[in-house]
Design a protein around this motif. Structure first.
Motif, mmCIF file in Angstrom:
data_model
loop_
_atom_site.group_PDB
_atom_site.id
_atom_site.type_symbol
_atom_site.label_atom_id
_atom_site.label_comp_id
_atom_site.label_asym_id
_atom_site.label_seq_id
_atom_site.Cartn_x
_atom_site.Cartn_y
_atom_site.Cartn_z
ATOM 1 N N GLY A 24 0.788 -1.221 0.000
ATOM 2 C CA GLY A 24 0.000 0.000 0.000
ATOM 3 C C GLY A 24 0.819 1.269 0.000
ATOM 4 N N LEU A 25 2.131 1.150 -0.224
ATOM 5 C CA LEU A 25 3.001 2.317 -0.345
ATOM 6 C C LEU A 25 3.179 2.616 -1.831
ATOM 7 C CD1 LEU A 25 5.681 1.323 2.305
ATOM 8 C CD2 LEU A 25 3.633 2.710 2.636
ATOM 9 N N SER A 26 3.227 3.875 -2.190
ATOM 10 C CA SER A 26 3.257 4.265 -3.604
ATOM 11 C C SER A 26 4.695 4.410 -4.087
ATOM 12 C CB SER A 26 2.510 5.582 -3.793
ATOM 13 O OG SER A 26 1.157 5.452 -3.408
ATOM 14 N N PRO A 27 5.203 3.466 -4.888
ATOM 15 C CA PRO A 27 6.587 3.575 -5.355
ATOM 16 C C PRO A 27 6.719 4.508 -6.555
ATOM 17 C CG PRO A 27 5.622 1.528 -6.141
ATOM 18 C CD PRO A 27 4.575 2.191 -5.293
ATOM 19 N N VAL A 28 7.870 5.152 -6.609
ATOM 20 C CA VAL A 28 8.295 5.958 -7.756
ATOM 21 C C VAL A 28 9.691 5.467 -8.107
ATOM 22 C CG1 VAL A 28 8.826 8.274 -8.597
ATOM 23 C CG2 VAL A 28 6.977 7.938 -6.934
ATOM 24 N N VAL A 29 10.000 5.357 -9.381
ATOM 25 C CA VAL A 29 11.281 4.791 -9.819
ATOM 26 C C VAL A 29 12.108 5.831 -10.550
ATOM 27 C CG1 VAL A 29 12.363 3.118 -11.392
ATOM 28 C CG2 VAL A 29 10.411 2.424 -9.965
ATOM 29 N N ILE A 30 13.399 5.875 -10.230
ATOM 30 C CA ILE A 30 14.374 6.580 -11.059
ATOM 31 C C ILE A 30 15.478 5.587 -11.399
ATOM 32 C CG2 ILE A 30 15.663 7.513 -9.069
ATOM 33 C CD1 ILE A 30 16.225 9.999 -10.825
ATOM 34 N N ASP A 31 15.829 5.505 -12.674
ATOM 35 C CA ASP A 31 16.818 4.513 -13.124
ATOM 36 C C ASP A 31 17.379 4.980 -14.456
ATOM 37 O OD1 ASP A 31 18.050 1.987 -14.142
ATOM 38 O OD2 ASP A 31 17.022 1.089 -12.424
ATOM 39 N N THR A 61 12.239 15.111 -8.766
ATOM 40 C CA THR A 61 11.437 13.892 -8.635
ATOM 41 C C THR A 61 10.885 13.766 -7.221
ATOM 42 O OG1 THR A 61 12.764 12.774 -10.342
ATOM 43 C CG2 THR A 61 11.468 11.377 -8.861
ATOM 44 N N LEU A 62 11.734 14.035 -6.240
ATOM 45 C CA LEU A 62 11.290 13.981 -4.843
ATOM 46 C C LEU A 62 10.156 14.971 -4.602
ATOM 47 C CD1 LEU A 62 14.786 13.872 -3.081
ATOM 48 C CD2 LEU A 62 13.183 11.967 -3.285
ATOM 49 N N VAL A 67 7.565 12.775 -2.136
ATOM 50 C CA VAL A 67 8.176 11.549 -1.620
ATOM 51 C C VAL A 67 8.424 11.653 -0.109
ATOM 52 C CG1 VAL A 67 10.318 10.196 -1.668
ATOM 53 C CG2 VAL A 67 9.183 10.851 -3.810
ATOM 54 N N ASP A 68 8.085 10.582 0.610
ATOM 55 C CA ASP A 68 8.299 10.513 2.063
ATOM 56 C C ASP A 68 9.646 9.895 2.427
ATOM 57 O OD1 ASP A 68 5.527 11.275 3.244
ATOM 58 O OD2 ASP A 68 5.069 9.831 1.672
ATOM 59 N N GLY A 69 10.193 9.062 1.546
ATOM 60 C CA GLY A 69 11.463 8.409 1.843
ATOM 61 C C GLY A 69 12.064 7.825 0.587
ATOM 62 N N VAL A 70 13.334 7.443 0.681
ATOM 63 C CA VAL A 70 14.077 6.883 -0.443
ATOM 64 C C VAL A 70 14.578 5.491 -0.069
ATOM 65 C CG1 VAL A 70 16.143 7.116 -1.884
ATOM 66 C CG2 VAL A 70 14.788 9.149 -1.286
ATOM 67 N N ALA A 103 20.019 15.987 -2.434
ATOM 68 C CA ALA A 103 18.690 16.255 -2.973
ATOM 69 C C ALA A 103 17.612 16.035 -1.925
ATOM 70 C CB ALA A 103 18.434 15.371 -4.196
ATOM 71 N N MET A 104 17.783 14.999 -1.107
ATOM 72 C CA MET A 104 16.828 14.749 -0.030
ATOM 73 C C MET A 104 16.782 15.929 0.942
ATOM 74 S SD MET A 104 17.554 10.713 0.845
ATOM 75 C CE MET A 104 16.521 10.760 2.320
ATOM 76 N N ALA A 105 17.950 16.433 1.320
ATOM 77 C CA ALA A 105 18.001 17.556 2.259
ATOM 78 C C ALA A 105 17.300 18.778 1.674
ATOM 79 C CB ALA A 105 19.451 17.878 2.605
ATOM 80 N N ALA A 106 17.525 19.046 0.389
ATOM 81 C CA ALA A 106 16.905 20.206 -0.257
ATOM 82 C C ALA A 106 15.396 20.068 -0.334
ATOM 83 C CB ALA A 106 17.492 20.398 -1.654
ATOM 84 N N ALA A 107 14.927 18.814 -0.521
ATOM 85 C CA ALA A 107 13.492 18.575 -0.680
ATOM 86 C C ALA A 107 12.796 18.273 0.643
ATOM 87 C CB ALA A 107 13.267 17.433 -1.668
#
Length: 326
Positions: A24-31, A61-62, A67-70, A103-107
């Motif tokens: 039930g968690l919504s995945p997003v992909v970067i590759d 993308t975040l 996005v809540d987490g990576v 990027a996480m810190a900025a977002a």
């Protein structure tokens, strides 16, 4: 709740994506598809084709997907090749991790599950590897994974007293095998299962590198863990981070017992129905007799279990490979 999976079009990452969706968690992909496959990303899952070395792309993308987490799976994973390509390995695994954290810190994203590796231990001389064992990586790949853990831990310390402290855990795993979805299979030219499968499909005889090790049947003993179990542990780790529950800095996703190469070969012949007697080649330099890890901490916190027998590991991997497009 949305989670970004870097490397989500790869063998392991694509399984993590499916496990997230099932939970039930919504995945997003970067590759960047350097080793992944766009076809491994399920329909309906947002897919960003690009490299994690592009800080702007990662940050956008975040933000775009809230996005809540990576779950950071992306990386150059070939230990042997890393010896010949150390600069490439460090760029992908160390600089890539630094950029993801930046990027996480900025977002304002504060949760990360890092896919690390048993390679951080090198060739330990103990019968059972625990998380507190000294880290002595024997390749640029192992070094880069250990540095990735250090980067994440340093960033967490630096943000402890901020409004957005980083929460994290690293999952160290070993030989990942099998398939939990017939549309996803291991395409690595360096891993034992796909090497054997390709030999059998080509009508050739697989080879064992040395049969005179100090083990019950003379062949190396290693941890072999099913990719479905690996993916499930990533999801539980993500859930615990998001819920603010305590986690260890690192967990071994180990089998506790291990399997020998001969046991794998016997299962290959038994399950595939292709009768063969493996050729015996010379030892590979530096191959230790046995590397097996405990998974006790992960069992306690991440519902880590070995849910598949060796025959099921082979069967699921073989069926997925056979179902692959020609």
């Amino acid at each position: 709740m949305s989670w970004l999976v870097t490397g989500g079009a790869g063998y392991i990452g694509a399984h993590v994506v499916r496990a997230l969706a099932a939970a039930g968690l919504s995945p997003v992909v970067i590759d960047d598809l350097s080793s992944g496959h766009a076809g491994f990303v399920p329909a309906g899952v947002p897919f960003v084709h690009g490299t994690i070395l592009n800080r702007g792309l990662v940050e956008s993308t975040l933000r775009e997907h809230d996005v809540d987490g990576v779950i950071h799976v992306a990386g150059f994973k070939y230990a042997g090749v890393s010896v010949q390509r150390p600069l490439h390995t460090y760029a992908q695994n160390v600089e890539g991790t630094r950029i993801v954290l930046e990027a996480m810190a900025a977002a304002g994203v504060t949760n990360i599950v890092f896919s690390s590796s048993a390679a951080v231990y090198g060739t330990p001389d103990v019968p059972l590897v625990t998380e507190d064992l000294p880290k002595r990586p024997a390749s640029p790949y192992g070094e880069s994974k250990l540095i990735g853990e250090w980067l994440i831990a340093d960033q967490a310390r630096a943000t402890t007293d901020s409004d957005a402290p980083l929460r994290h855990t690293s999952l160290r795993y070993f030989n990942v095998v099998g398939s939990a979805d017939p549309s996803v299979y291991d395409t690595s030219p360096h891993n034992l299962f796909p090497i054997v499968f390709e030999k059998l499909i080509a009508g050739e005889t697989p080879r064992i590198n040395g049969d005179d090790y100090d083990t019950p049947d003379g062949t190396n003993v290693r941890d072999y863990v099913h990719v479905g179990d690996i993916a499930a542990a990533h999801v539980v780790a993500a859930q615990r981070l998001a819920a603010g529950e305590p986690v260890e800095a690192a967990y071994n996703l180990g089998s506790q017992n291990g399997l020998s190469v001969k046991e794998i070969m016997d299962a290959m012949a038994r399950v595939t129905g292709v009768s063969f007697t493996a050729e015996i080649g010379p030892r590979r330099p530096g191959d230790p007799d046995r590397i097996v890890a405990t998974g006790e901490l992960a069992a306690r916190d991440l519902d880590w279990q070995m849910r598949y027998t060796v025959d099921e590991m082979v069967r699921t991997g073989w069926e997925a490979r056979r179902a692959a497009p020609a």
